[in-house]
Motif scaffolding. Structure first.
Motif: not given
Length: 257
Positions: A170-176, A229-232
């Motif tokens: 699981v990888n998280f982008p920079i918010v939002p 593109h900002g998606y988890v």
């Protein structure tokens, strides 16, 4: 530790002092008994390496009713192996988690990542395992927006498990965040990986660095595209790396010599 909650084993490759692993402890402390065993310093890039040429030591850091924290002088995988061997003989973890890593582990980084090494080791032990990473290499990222996602994923895995031989990256982008995508690993290439320098005492030395290239930048079902593109990005990852189609082709080779 008391035995009235699920048991989660947590490790990482940034060291037990890292803010990512401590944020994870805070997020999950009311959901499970937590056993943390992590390297005593940064071990990024150690992948599934374990230590065979020297002895290892464990040091207690915190001891509470529902939390134990230990540091290990070895690799992320050493930390998992030692924790299972020394602390889990009577009670196997219900889940193993790697992270939260400072920096993403998408695409081919999966193969180098010590965070994924933790998760793969757990998966090879048939324990449901998940790696969490964020696309922020700073010392102090903002982990708070990750909380509801981490808690939801952990709760789902504790309740439903994962297929045998499958772990989650699981990888998280920079918010939002724009949402969540279930992805495949993007094919990518590291290049310009070595920087040569000359020491004043007369010898050359090298730094391992590199630049990354996404080799399918327009493929919308990859982890790199999702993160860009900002998606988890959630990538189900298999332990079995067999190329089954290639088995069929190799089966046609003539070895009658």
């Amino acid at each position: 530790m008391k035995n009235n909650k699920p048991l989660i084993l947590i490790s990482n490759d940034d060291g037990y002092q890292a803010k990512g692993i401590n944020a994870l402890i805070d997020m999950l402390s009311d959901m499970a008994d937590l056993l943390v065993c992590a390297p005593d310093g940064p071990r990024s890039g150690y992948a599934c390496a374990f230590t065979a040429e020297r002895h290892l030591r464990l040091h207690p850091i915190r001891q509470e009713d529902h939390l134990q924290v230990w540091s290990c002088t070895g690799t992320p995988v050493d930390s998992v192996k030692l924790a299972l061997n020394q602390f889990c003989t009577d009670r196997q973890p219900d889940m193993i988690i790697g992270g939260i890593n400072h920096g993403d582990n998408a695409s081919v980084n999966t193969h180098y990542s010590g965070t994924m090494g933790v998760t793969i080791e757990g998966c090879m032990k048939y324990i449901p395992s998940v790696a969490f990473s964020i696309c922020d290499y700073s010392y102090s990222p903002n982990f708070e927006p990750l909380r509801p996602y981490v808690r939801y994923i952990v709760a789902k895995v504790l309740a439903e498990g994962l297929p045998k031989g499958v772990c989650l990256n699981v990888n998280f982008p920079i918010v939002p965040f724009q949402g969540v995508k279930i992805c495949r690993m993007a094919p990518g290439t590291w290049y310009d990986e070595c920087v040569k320098e000359h020491h004043p005492r007369g010898y050359d030395y090298f730094w391992m660095v590199g630049k990354y290239r996404n080799d399918e930048p327009d493929a919308e079902n990859t982890d790199n595209w999702a993160l860009t593109h900002g998606y988890v990005a959630i990538t189900p990852t298999r332990i079995d790396v067999t190329a089954y189609q290639a088995m069929e082709e190799l089966g046609k080779w003539d070895f009658s010599f």
